[in-house]
Design a protein around this motif. Sequence first.
Motif, PDB file in Angstrom:
ATOM      1  N   LEU A 133       0.826  -1.211   0.000  1.00  0.00           N
ATOM      2  CA  LEU A 133       0.000   0.000   0.000  1.00  0.00           C
ATOM      3  C   LEU A 133       0.861   1.262   0.000  1.00  0.00           C
ATOM      4  O   LEU A 133       0.607   2.198  -0.775  1.00  0.00           O
ATOM      5  CB  LEU A 133      -0.925  -0.012   1.218  1.00  0.00           C
ATOM      6  N   THR A 134       1.886   1.305   0.841  1.00  0.00           N
ATOM      7  CA  THR A 134       2.681   2.531   0.966  1.00  0.00           C
ATOM      8  C   THR A 134       3.508   2.818  -0.284  1.00  0.00           C
ATOM      9  O   THR A 134       3.717   3.981  -0.639  1.00  0.00           O
ATOM     10  CB  THR A 134       3.611   2.452   2.188  1.00  0.00           C
ATOM     11  N   THR A 135       3.990   1.789  -0.967  1.00  0.00           N
ATOM     12  CA  THR A 135       4.783   2.036  -2.180  1.00  0.00           C
ATOM     13  C   THR A 135       3.910   2.502  -3.338  1.00  0.00           C
ATOM     14  O   THR A 135       4.376   3.229  -4.219  1.00  0.00           O
ATOM     15  CB  THR A 135       5.567   0.777  -2.593  1.00  0.00           C
ATOM     16  N   ILE A 136       2.661   2.095  -3.348  1.00  0.00           N
ATOM     17  CA  ILE A 136       1.741   2.597  -4.376  1.00  0.00           C
ATOM     18  C   ILE A 136       1.494   4.091  -4.173  1.00  0.00           C
ATOM     19  O   ILE A 136       1.299   4.841  -5.137  1.00  0.00           O
ATOM     20  CB  ILE A 136       0.411   1.819  -4.327  1.00  0.00           C
ATOM     21  N   GLN A 137       1.568   4.537  -2.921  1.00  0.00           N
ATOM     22  CA  GLN A 137       1.252   5.925  -2.584  1.00  0.00           C
ATOM     23  C   GLN A 137       2.489   6.817  -2.472  1.00  0.00           C
ATOM     24  O   GLN A 137       2.399   7.925  -1.959  1.00  0.00           O
ATOM     25  CB  GLN A 137       0.484   5.956  -1.258  1.00  0.00           C
ATOM     26  N   ILE A 138       3.647   6.369  -2.944  1.00  0.00           N
ATOM     27  CA  ILE A 138       4.864   7.181  -2.864  1.00  0.00           C
ATOM     28  C   ILE A 138       4.638   8.515  -3.578  1.00  0.00           C
ATOM     29  O   ILE A 138       4.197   8.555  -4.729  1.00  0.00           O
ATOM     30  CB  ILE A 138       6.065   6.438  -3.490  1.00  0.00           C
ATOM     31  N   SER A 139       4.972   9.605  -2.884  1.00  0.00           N
ATOM     32  CA  SER A 139       4.734  10.939  -3.445  1.00  0.00           C
ATOM     33  C   SER A 139       5.965  11.520  -4.131  1.00  0.00           C
ATOM     34  O   SER A 139       5.865  12.517  -4.845  1.00  0.00           O
ATOM     35  CB  SER A 139       4.281  11.895  -2.328  1.00  0.00           C
ATOM     36  N   ASP A 140       7.128  10.925  -3.922  1.00  0.00           N
ATOM     37  CA  ASP A 140       8.361  11.416  -4.539  1.00  0.00           C
ATOM     38  C   ASP A 140       8.257  11.299  -6.060  1.00  0.00           C
ATOM     39  O   ASP A 140       8.038  10.212  -6.600  1.00  0.00           O
ATOM     40  CB  ASP A 140       9.553  10.606  -4.023  1.00  0.00           C
ATOM     41  N   THR A 141       8.443  12.412  -6.747  1.00  0.00           N
ATOM     42  CA  THR A 141       8.281  12.408  -8.206  1.00  0.00           C
ATOM     43  C   THR A 141       9.400  11.665  -8.921  1.00  0.00           C
ATOM     44  O   THR A 141       9.241  11.261 -10.077  1.00  0.00           O
ATOM     45  CB  THR A 141       8.224  13.850  -8.738  1.00  0.00           C
ATOM     46  N   GLU A 142      10.552  11.471  -8.262  1.00  0.00           N
ATOM     47  CA  GLU A 142      11.677  10.789  -8.899  1.00  0.00           C
ATOM     48  C   GLU A 142      11.662   9.285  -8.677  1.00  0.00           C
ATOM     49  O   GLU A 142      12.379   8.550  -9.350  1.00  0.00           O
ATOM     50  CB  GLU A 142      13.003  11.362  -8.381  1.00  0.00           C
ATOM     51  N   VAL A 143      10.883   8.823  -7.723  1.00  0.00           N
ATOM     52  CA  VAL A 143      10.838   7.403  -7.386  1.00  0.00           C
ATOM     53  C   VAL A 143       9.480   6.844  -7.785  1.00  0.00           C
ATOM     54  O   VAL A 143       8.444   7.467  -7.548  1.00  0.00           O
ATOM     55  CB  VAL A 143      11.076   7.178  -5.878  1.00  0.00           C
ATOM     56  N   ARG A 144       9.501   5.676  -8.386  1.00  0.00           N
ATOM     57  CA  ARG A 144       8.241   5.064  -8.789  1.00  0.00           C
ATOM     58  C   ARG A 144       8.231   3.590  -8.432  1.00  0.00           C
ATOM     59  O   ARG A 144       9.267   2.932  -8.367  1.00  0.00           O
ATOM     60  CB  ARG A 144       8.007   5.236 -10.292  1.00  0.00           C
ATOM     61  N   ARG A 145       7.058   3.085  -8.185  1.00  0.00           N
ATOM     62  CA  ARG A 145       6.855   1.657  -7.943  1.00  0.00           C
ATOM     63  C   ARG A 145       6.972   0.934  -9.283  1.00  0.00           C
ATOM     64  O   ARG A 145       6.367   1.338 -10.285  1.00  0.00           O
ATOM     65  CB  ARG A 145       5.476   1.439  -7.323  1.00  0.00           C
ATOM     66  N   ILE A 146       7.753  -0.113  -9.313  1.00  0.00           N
ATOM     67  CA  ILE A 146       7.899  -0.903 -10.534  1.00  0.00           C
ATOM     68  C   ILE A 146       6.637  -1.738 -10.725  1.00  0.00           C
ATOM     69  O   ILE A 146       6.188  -2.423  -9.806  1.00  0.00           O
ATOM     70  CB  ILE A 146       9.142  -1.800 -10.456  1.00  0.00           C
ATOM     71  N   SER A 147       6.086  -1.656 -11.906  1.00  0.00           N
ATOM     72  CA  SER A 147       4.855  -2.385 -12.201  1.00  0.00           C
ATOM     73  C   SER A 147       5.130  -3.460 -13.241  1.00  0.00           C
ATOM     74  O   SER A 147       6.171  -3.473 -13.893  1.00  0.00           O
ATOM     75  CB  SER A 147       3.775  -1.422 -12.714  1.00  0.00           C
ATOM     76  N   LYS A 178      13.912   2.517   1.099  1.00  0.00           N
ATOM     77  CA  LYS A 178      13.540   1.150   1.455  1.00  0.00           C
ATOM     78  C   LYS A 178      13.660   0.931   2.961  1.00  0.00           C
ATOM     79  O   LYS A 178      12.749   0.380   3.598  1.00  0.00           O
ATOM     80  CB  LYS A 178      14.418   0.146   0.717  1.00  0.00           C
ATOM     81  N   ARG A 179      14.791   1.330   3.529  1.00  0.00           N
ATOM     82  CA  ARG A 179      14.990   1.129   4.967  1.00  0.00           C
ATOM     83  C   ARG A 179      13.918   1.855   5.779  1.00  0.00           C
ATOM     84  O   ARG A 179      13.425   1.334   6.787  1.00  0.00           O
ATOM     85  CB  ARG A 179      16.391   1.595   5.363  1.00  0.00           C
ATOM     86  N   LYS A 180      13.547   3.038   5.347  1.00  0.00           N
ATOM     87  CA  LYS A 180      12.506   3.803   6.038  1.00  0.00           C
ATOM     88  C   LYS A 180      11.164   3.082   5.965  1.00  0.00           C
ATOM     89  O   LYS A 180      10.456   2.937   6.979  1.00  0.00           O
ATOM     90  CB  LYS A 180      12.400   5.193   5.411  1.00  0.00           C
ATOM     91  N   LEU A 181      10.804   2.608   4.773  1.00  0.00           N
ATOM     92  CA  LEU A 181       9.519   1.941   4.594  1.00  0.00           C
ATOM     93  C   LEU A 181       9.451   0.633   5.379  1.00  0.00           C
ATOM     94  O   LEU A 181       8.432   0.323   6.009  1.00  0.00           O
ATOM     95  CB  LEU A 181       9.277   1.674   3.104  1.00  0.00           C
ATOM     96  N   VAL A 182      10.535  -0.147   5.333  1.00  0.00           N
ATOM     97  CA  VAL A 182      10.548  -1.426   6.042  1.00  0.00           C
ATOM     98  C   VAL A 182      10.484  -1.204   7.548  1.00  0.00           C
ATOM     99  O   VAL A 182       9.773  -1.917   8.274  1.00  0.00           O
ATOM    100  CB  VAL A 182      11.798  -2.241   5.655  1.00  0.00           C
ATOM    101  N   SER A 183      11.213  -0.198   8.037  1.00  0.00           N
ATOM    102  CA  SER A 183      11.174   0.114   9.467  1.00  0.00           C
ATOM    103  C   SER A 183       9.763   0.499   9.898  1.00  0.00           C
ATOM    104  O   SER A 183       9.277   0.067  10.958  1.00  0.00           O
ATOM    105  CB  SER A 183      12.154   1.252   9.771  1.00  0.00           C
ATOM    106  N   GLU A 184       9.085   1.284   9.080  1.00  0.00           N
ATOM    107  CA  GLU A 184       7.706   1.673   9.385  1.00  0.00           C
ATOM    108  C   GLU A 184       6.779   0.458   9.374  1.00  0.00           C
ATOM    109  O   GLU A 184       5.864   0.351  10.205  1.00  0.00           O
ATOM    110  CB  GLU A 184       7.224   2.706   8.368  1.00  0.00           C
ATOM    111  N   ALA A 185       7.019  -0.466   8.444  1.00  0.00           N
ATOM    112  CA  ALA A 185       6.175  -1.653   8.353  1.00  0.00           C
ATOM    113  C   ALA A 185       6.328  -2.541   9.581  1.00  0.00           C
ATOM    114  O   ALA A 185       5.338  -3.070  10.115  1.00  0.00           O
ATOM    115  CB  ALA A 185       6.513  -2.436   7.085  1.00  0.00           C
TER     116      ALA A 185
END
Length: 352
Positions: free
Chosen positions: A92-106, A128-135
């Motif tokens: 869910l969080t990677t789909i909602q990434i707001s950074d314009t330079e980073v995108r979820r690979i589809s 990645k480390r930030k997202l995993v830590s939050e998860a």
Amino acid sequence: MNKVNPAPYSLSQRTNSITIISEHHAWRTLSGVQTNDYYTYRNAILNGCHLQRASFDLRHPEEMVCDLSNLEPIYNGLFDEEIVRIWDYLNLTTIQISDTEVRRISGDGLSPEIAISGPSKTKLGNLKRKLVSEAFAHIRRDTSPTLINKAIRGITKSRLLTNTNNETLEFHNKFCAFYSKYISHEHWDSCPAFNTRHVYENHEIWSQIEKISKNKLFLLSAGLPIALGYLAATGDPNIFFSEVHRQNDSNLLSRDNAFQDIFPSPTSSNEPWLIIDKAYTGGSLRQAANTVRKKFGYDIEVKTVALFPKSFSAFMSADYAVYAGKLFEVKSCARRLDRDLWHIQLITGQPT
């Protein structure tokens, strides 16, 4: 120099004829060819052609945030349900990434993997480390691996080649000596095969795979550290290599010629084969199986192992699959898997 684009005349399926005009040399007009095929370009250079213009398509670096098919050691201490909850959160969080330079690979049906791409490898790693830590915080677990569950849910490429054994090192040297004739001299220092530092770690999966068939065929170039890890773990001398590149081969520009055979040369033509490779769609495994059958006959026994399959079709098209640290015989579990939920079912062991 300006290039004039006349109606293209096809010299072959891979070239178009062009006219090149030099304004500053009295409008000197020459013929030429245009191609986007590397081997056609290289042969033309060897025949005396001169490069007039080049463009570069650069693929952004990527970072695997979470891969259910080959989980990192950080997940070894978690229960099945906790892994699924973390994956759901990251999905869910990677789909909602707001950074314009980073995108979820589809992709088409790439259910197990959550990956991101962008122009900076460092930035991707930090994110990645930030997202995993939050998860992990979301399920109230620490990110340090624990010993609650000793199951090893993935196979990492973390073992130093120099820390394996003499047999593995000698085989690697033998392979490099053979493969060097396919690689341009100027690329020897950067060729991944010649500069392999890490191989896949020891895992009980390797001894299980060893028993399936006598001959093991690995596919370059990703298959080299896999094969060396397998050899170091089992001591099985019956390992071979072939090369299959279906699209977006980042090492293409380092080759003089394509390697389209099997190394080393097999001593027997009627023994069973097992083809082992990472699988997104299973296409490379099928192509390699056809190569073996064309070389040794269509009645030869050929089976496939899909390592860390990323799609339902990749899993279902193989004879065996390695997923989350387990070896599955596909036909024995195919009936209970749901096309949309298979990646979760193989973690929990139950229909969802």
